[in-house]
Enzyme design. Structure first.
Site, mmCIF file in Angstrom:
data_model
loop_
_atom_site.group_PDB
_atom_site.id
_atom_site.type_symbol
_atom_site.label_atom_id
_atom_site.label_comp_id
_atom_site.label_asym_id
_atom_site.label_seq_id
_atom_site.Cartn_x
_atom_site.Cartn_y
_atom_site.Cartn_z
ATOM 1 N N GLU A 113 -4.107 36.791 -38.239
ATOM 2 C CA GLU A 113 -3.467 36.268 -37.035
ATOM 3 C C GLU A 113 -3.431 37.305 -35.913
ATOM 4 O OE1 GLU A 113 -2.923 33.211 -36.700
ATOM 5 O OE2 GLU A 113 -3.171 32.629 -38.800
ATOM 6 N N HIS B 147 10.034 25.208 -34.791
ATOM 7 C CA HIS B 147 10.455 26.595 -34.925
ATOM 8 C C HIS B 147 10.251 27.376 -33.630
ATOM 9 C CE1 HIS B 147 6.143 26.394 -35.643
ATOM 10 N NE2 HIS B 147 6.077 27.633 -35.189
ATOM 11 N N ASP C 35 2.046 34.713 -29.069
ATOM 12 C CA ASP C 35 2.929 34.813 -30.225
ATOM 13 C C ASP C 35 2.175 34.608 -31.533
ATOM 14 O OD1 ASP C 35 4.807 35.038 -28.280
ATOM 15 O OD2 ASP C 35 5.761 33.100 -28.639
#
Length: 227
Positions: free
Chosen positions: A119, A70, A92
């Site tokens: 995250e 991905h 990211d």
């Protein structure tokens, strides 16, 4: 979906989005990601602003959904289960779109909000914290009716970026009685903090627990006295 984060100063970042997950509506995704960033800004001097115009090369952090191989990432997602997302410091954030992500307080699935807050913590420089209650603990816990960034997480992020700046213009407690669907009368106790058109709500759950504990103990003593 890609959310892009661009630093414009030591305390300001801009978020930009492009593309979306198949799990939730666009409106829900924008709201959840915005809320995840806001939770960190509430306990640090960092500010996050949605940015829908800047090109990719002008942003520092991109958030996106993908499956398997991905988004040009060299780390492959494993499908349903195990890894829900991964992130890099000032880099990211990728979410595995094979997972069943849901909005907060839906009672099923994986909370996109909890995963996003975790995250984003990594993006901001936080490691895993192996303590129960921390949003940065490595294992995902099932959905709760509500969660917050606790004192361990606040201490960790403020160690990196400092504490919040400025004073609140208004702080007040709201104590009230409410009746549950079963006819029981309960006490609700919330503290509100207000500044510059924003407000923060803190639910004082410990107070409620102590109130009910003392209330039940007094009631029990009264009954024993009557006997």
């Amino acid at each position: 979906m890609l959310y892009q984060l661009r630093h414009t100063g030591p305390e300001t970042c801009h978020i930009q989005e492009k593309g979306y997950s198949s799990q939730l509506t666009i409106q829900d995704q924008r709201h959840i990601i915005s809320l995840a960033f806001r939770m960190w800004s509430e306990v640090s001097p960092l500010e996050f602003v949605e940015d829908t115009f800047s090109p990719l090369e002008d942003v520092d952090i991109k958030l996106g959904f993908g499956t398997g191989r991905h988004l040009g990432c060299n780390q492959k997602f494993d499908g349903t289960g195990r890894e829900f997302a991964h992130a890099w410091f000032l880099g990211d954030v990728h979410f595995d779109d094979d997972e069943h992500f849901t909005a907060p307080n839906t009672g099923s699935g994986i909370s996109l909000l909890k995963v996003a807050v975790h995250e984003i913590g990594h993006v901001l420089g936080l490691p895993h914290i192996y303590r129960t209650g921390s949003i940065m603990q490595p294992s995902y816990l099932p959905q709760e009716s509500g969660f917050e960034i606790n004192w361990m997480d606040r201490k960790a992020i403020q160690h990196l970026y400092g504490g919040c700046k400025g004073q609140f213009s208004t702080v007040f407690d709201w104590i009230r009685k409410e009746r549950t669907q079963y006819g029981e009368v309960v006490i609700r106790f919330n503290t509100y903090f207000m500044r510059d058109g924003w407000y923060w709500l803190y639910e004082n759950r410990v107070f409620l627990y102590l109130y009910y504990f003392l209330h039940c103990r007094i009631t029990s003593e009264d009954i024993n006295t009557i006997k």
